[in-house]
Design a protein around this motif. Structure first.
Motif, PDB file in Angstrom:
ATOM      1  N   THR A 135       0.850  -1.183   0.000  1.00 21.02           N
ATOM      2  CA  THR A 135       0.000   0.000   0.000  1.00 21.02           C
ATOM      3  C   THR A 135       0.888   1.236   0.000  1.00 21.02           C
ATOM      4  N   GLY A 136       0.526   2.202  -0.793  1.00 21.43           N
ATOM      5  CA  GLY A 136       1.249   3.463  -0.822  1.00 21.43           C
ATOM      6  C   GLY A 136       0.298   4.618  -0.586  1.00 21.43           C
ATOM      7  N   ASP A 137       0.832   5.717  -0.104  1.00 27.07           N
ATOM      8  CA  ASP A 137       0.025   6.909   0.067  1.00 27.07           C
ATOM      9  C   ASP A 137       0.890   8.139  -0.115  1.00 27.07           C
ATOM     10  N   CYS A 138       0.249   9.245  -0.346  1.00 30.80           N
ATOM     11  CA  CYS A 138       0.957  10.521  -0.403  1.00 30.80           C
ATOM     12  C   CYS A 138      -0.050  11.631  -0.214  1.00 30.80           C
ATOM     13  N   GLY A 153       3.642   0.576 -11.059  1.00 33.25           N
ATOM     14  CA  GLY A 153       2.518  -0.338 -11.246  1.00 33.25           C
ATOM     15  C   GLY A 153       1.407  -0.209 -10.228  1.00 33.25           C
ATOM     16  N   PHE A 154       1.556   0.700  -9.252  1.00 34.19           N
ATOM     17  CA  PHE A 154       0.508   0.896  -8.261  1.00 34.19           C
ATOM     18  C   PHE A 154      -0.739   1.477  -8.920  1.00 34.19           C
ATOM     19  N   PHE A 176      -2.874   4.290  -2.867  1.00 38.78           N
ATOM     20  CA  PHE A 176      -2.444   3.470  -4.001  1.00 38.78           C
ATOM     21  C   PHE A 176      -2.217   2.048  -3.514  1.00 38.78           C
ATOM     22  N   GLY A 177      -2.377   1.087  -4.409  1.00 42.29           N
ATOM     23  CA  GLY A 177      -2.140  -0.294  -4.030  1.00 42.29           C
ATOM     24  C   GLY A 177      -1.543  -1.103  -5.160  1.00 42.29           C
ATOM     25  N   LEU A 178      -0.805  -2.133  -4.775  1.00 41.15           N
ATOM     26  CA  LEU A 178      -0.225  -3.079  -5.727  1.00 41.15           C
ATOM     27  C   LEU A 178      -0.350  -4.460  -5.093  1.00 41.15           C
ATOM     28  N   THR A 179      -1.041  -5.363  -5.755  1.00 39.61           N
ATOM     29  CA  THR A 179      -1.254  -6.707  -5.234  1.00 39.61           C
ATOM     30  C   THR A 179      -0.521  -7.725  -6.092  1.00 39.61           C
ATOM     31  N   THR A 180      -0.465  -8.943  -5.584  1.00 38.56           N
ATOM     32  CA  THR A 180       0.196 -10.013  -6.345  1.00 38.56           C
ATOM     33  C   THR A 180      -0.489 -10.228  -7.690  1.00 38.56           C
TER      34      THR A 180
END
Length: 196
Positions: A135-138, A153-154, A176-180
């Motif tokens: 998980t990402g944030d800004c 790729g998020f 933001f999110g990036l999953t398998t």
């Protein structure tokens, strides 16, 4: 347990006490902290936050265990020049989901180090930690961080209104999110081949 990963002339290593001075210097800068929910920090505040993390990491590594917190220093391999730091922090109650973070010192901006850090964290989360999601944030307005995550790729996942208050002003949080499922095995193999 491995402590350092190289990629070209960049080395990512678990933070140690020896890194604290550089980290504190970076996080004392207004422009570095402009879009962070904290800072600029006094040196003692940075030390108070990072020292327990570093001690926990050090104890885990001494016991040959994978640390709970993954806080890395980024340096030039050849010169040892400090570039910044990056981290993967576990999200409570969701084992295998990590929050990413990266701060690049202002002397190293516009050299691609933010993108490189995000790529390294993606590699580490999925290949070393077997994460199912990162998980990402800004803060809204942090265009550089937003572009960095999307390039890695998020996927944008939403916006939380009035999430952070800093200097008397409210800031929205972008998620933001990036999953398998979002990253192919071919991409992971490319990432694995880059880090030794």
């Amino acid at each position: 347990m491995k402590r350092k990963w190289n990629c070209g002339n960049i080395v990512y290593s678990y933070c140690t006490e020896a890194d604290l001075s550089d980290i504190a210097s970076m996080l004392a800068k207004q422009n570095v902290c402009e879009y962070l929910f904290f800072g600029p920090n006094k040196e003692e505040d940075t030390l108070a936050y990072f020292s327990p993390l570093i001690n926990s990491i050090s104890e885990s590594l001494k016991a040959n265990n994978i640390p709970d917190m993954h806080v890395f220093t980024i340096r030039e391999k050849d010169s040892g020049v400090f570039i910044g730091q990056c981290a993967l922090l576990p999200i409570e109650f969701t084992n295998g989901n990590y929050l990413i973070g990266y701060q690049i010192d202002d002397t190293q901006w516009r050299k691609g180090y933010g993108s490189a850090a995000c790529e390294f964290l993606t590699y580490f989360a999925f290949s070393v930690l077997s994460a199912f999601r990162i998980t990402g944030d800004c803060a809204e307005g942090n265009i550089g961080s937003e572009k960095t995550m999307i390039k890695a790729g998020f996927k944008p996942e939403g916006q939380q209104k009035r999430y952070w208050s800093k200097n008397g002003k409210w800031h929205d949080r972008l998620l933001f999110g990036l999953t398998t499922e979002d990253i192919s095995e071919e991409k992971l193999e490319i990432l694995r081949s880059k880090y030794d």
